[in-house]
Motif scaffolding. Structure first.
Motif, PDB file in Angstrom:
ATOM      1  N   MET A   1       0.808  -1.217   0.000  1.00  0.00           N
ATOM      2  CA  MET A   1       0.000   0.000   0.000  1.00  0.00           C
ATOM      3  C   MET A   1       0.841   1.266   0.000  1.00  0.00           C
ATOM      4  O   MET A   1       0.389   2.312  -0.460  1.00  0.00           O
ATOM      5  CB  MET A   1      -0.950  -0.007   1.207  1.00  0.00           C
ATOM      6  N   GLY A   2       2.058   1.183   0.514  1.00  0.00           N
ATOM      7  CA  GLY A   2       2.917   2.366   0.576  1.00  0.00           C
ATOM      8  C   GLY A   2       3.072   3.072  -0.755  1.00  0.00           C
ATOM      9  O   GLY A   2       2.798   4.281  -0.865  1.00  0.00           O
ATOM     10  N   PRO A   3       3.512   2.361  -1.823  1.00  0.00           N
ATOM     11  CA  PRO A   3       3.670   3.026  -3.123  1.00  0.00           C
ATOM     12  C   PRO A   3       2.356   3.559  -3.691  1.00  0.00           C
ATOM     13  O   PRO A   3       2.355   4.544  -4.426  1.00  0.00           O
ATOM     14  CB  PRO A   3       4.218   1.903  -4.013  1.00  0.00           C
ATOM     15  N   LEU A   4       1.226   2.928  -3.343  1.00  0.00           N
ATOM     16  CA  LEU A   4      -0.057   3.400  -3.856  1.00  0.00           C
ATOM     17  C   LEU A   4      -0.385   4.800  -3.336  1.00  0.00           C
ATOM     18  O   LEU A   4      -0.968   5.626  -4.042  1.00  0.00           O
ATOM     19  CB  LEU A   4      -1.180   2.438  -3.463  1.00  0.00           C
ATOM     20  N   PHE A   5      -0.014   5.050  -2.070  1.00  0.00           N
ATOM     21  CA  PHE A   5      -0.291   6.347  -1.453  1.00  0.00           C
ATOM     22  C   PHE A   5       0.950   7.238  -1.392  1.00  0.00           C
ATOM     23  O   PHE A   5       0.901   8.329  -0.836  1.00  0.00           O
ATOM     24  CB  PHE A   5      -0.851   6.138  -0.038  1.00  0.00           C
ATOM     25  N   GLN A   6       2.064   6.721  -1.932  1.00  0.00           N
ATOM     26  CA  GLN A   6       3.322   7.453  -1.985  1.00  0.00           C
ATOM     27  C   GLN A   6       3.818   7.859  -0.598  1.00  0.00           C
ATOM     28  O   GLN A   6       4.285   8.973  -0.377  1.00  0.00           O
ATOM     29  CB  GLN A   6       3.181   8.685  -2.896  1.00  0.00           C
ATOM     30  N   VAL A   7       3.688   6.901   0.344  1.00  0.00           N
ATOM     31  CA  VAL A   7       4.228   7.083   1.693  1.00  0.00           C
ATOM     32  C   VAL A   7       4.915   5.782   2.084  1.00  0.00           C
ATOM     33  O   VAL A   7       4.780   4.761   1.413  1.00  0.00           O
ATOM     34  CB  VAL A   7       3.128   7.426   2.719  1.00  0.00           C
ATOM     35  N   ASN A   8       5.652   5.786   3.202  1.00  0.00           N
ATOM     36  CA  ASN A   8       6.354   4.570   3.606  1.00  0.00           C
ATOM     37  C   ASN A   8       5.430   3.634   4.389  1.00  0.00           C
ATOM     38  O   ASN A   8       4.317   3.987   4.763  1.00  0.00           O
ATOM     39  CB  ASN A   8       7.608   4.904   4.421  1.00  0.00           C
TER      40      ASN A   8
END
Length: 304
Positions: free
Chosen positions: A238-245
């Motif tokens: 999910m991190g890359p989907l929301f551009q967070v770690n």
């Protein structure tokens, strides 16, 4: 004459990693060739050149990721999805048609749980197409940013939901049937007769408390929980989907779960007149079933 390591050379020109020696190059060439073959097999008729795919792949890997075995890293990527995204970006014949059939065409169904008015749903889907394939004056086609970490349909759906939120078309009320599904999960026989009695006696009040607690969540929180509990995406995916770690995703999920729990608890405390022992028993049952309850309350039965 020794055949040149075409794919390995292409990979090394673009990836933050270095190799020396024929054995290492031969091993890398074999891994990349196998990767391309497997990804291509999912899309008969979409002929993306191996070198183009490998170049696209190599530019989406970080030096930190490449510290370990490449074959192991590639196992965690959705390579078939990355292949079709790369093919679309590079204008390969048949690629956009495949994207439409297997991904964009499924968006209305994938967004059904948002209860969007038909006109807004159409506008969102069209905006997603433009955003992914055409781009804007300020940015290139967004599809080129997909890295293969997580399913492409889920990645596209995140973009679509954000567009829907901007247009103000997403409702906040939790569907009644979802609340009922959650209640049913709490109705299974328990070894504690007292808890069973409490759940039966206060079924109506509990249903209302759950509905109100979920209604208090933001649209982003509800979508986040749905991706995690229904689509079964890990915090890493999910991190890359929301551009967070990953740690940020974990913190968001924990916060949303806590909001549901605290909201249900406070509403029940206001509405019920239970003894301290009864109320604590009910809360312990709610907390122990929270993950199961979230999975069921967020699942609207649309199969996405």
């Amino acid at each position: 004459m020794v055949e040149p390591f075409t794919l390995a050379t292409t990979f090394l020109k673009n990836a933050p990693v270095r190799m020396t020696g024929a054995d290492e190059m031969a091993g890398l060439e074999a891994v990349l060739r196998r990767t391309w073959d497997n990804a291509r097999a999912a899309w008969p008729g979409v002929d993306l050149p191996a070198e183009v795919f490998v170049r696209h792949l190599s530019m989406r890997l970080s030096s930190q990721e490449l510290g370990g075995p490449l074959a192991l890293l590639l196992e965690h990527l959705v390579l078939a999805d990355l292949y079709i995204a790369c093919a679309c970006v590079n204008g390969v014949a048949g690629a956009i048609e495949a994207l439409e059939q297997h991904y964009l065409g499924k968006l209305p169904h994938a967004l059904a749980y948002l209860r969007l008015p038909e006109q807004i749903l159409d506008e969102v889907c069209q905006s997603v197409r433009i955003h992914l394939l055409v781009g804007t004056a300020e940015s290139r086609p967004r599809l080129g940013e997909y890295t293969g970490r997580g399913a492409l349909l889920s990645w596209i759906r995140v973009i679509a939901v954000r567009m829907a939120l901007k247009q103000g078309g997403v409702g906040r009320e939790a569907p009644e049937e979802n609340v009922m599904t959650l209640i049913e999960a709490f109705s299974e026989p328990s070894s504690n007769a007292e808890i069973d009695l409490i759940k039966r006696r206060y079924r109506k009040e509990f249903r209302q408390a759950v509905r109100d607690a979920f209604s208090a969540l933001s649209d982003d929180q509800r979508h986040l929980l749905r991706l995690h509990f229904i689509d079964r995406l890990s915090t890493i995916e999910m991190g890359p989907l929301f551009q967070v770690n990953q740690s940020t995703i974990s913190r968001w999920i924990k916060s949303a779960r806590q909001t549901v729990y605290e909201g249900t608890k406070s509403r029940l405390q206001e509405r019920l007149r239970l003894s301290t022992r009864e109320f604590e028993s009910l809360l312990a049952e709610i907390e122990s079933q929270m993950d199961v309850g979230l999975s069921q309350v967020l699942d609207d039965g649309d199969g996405t």
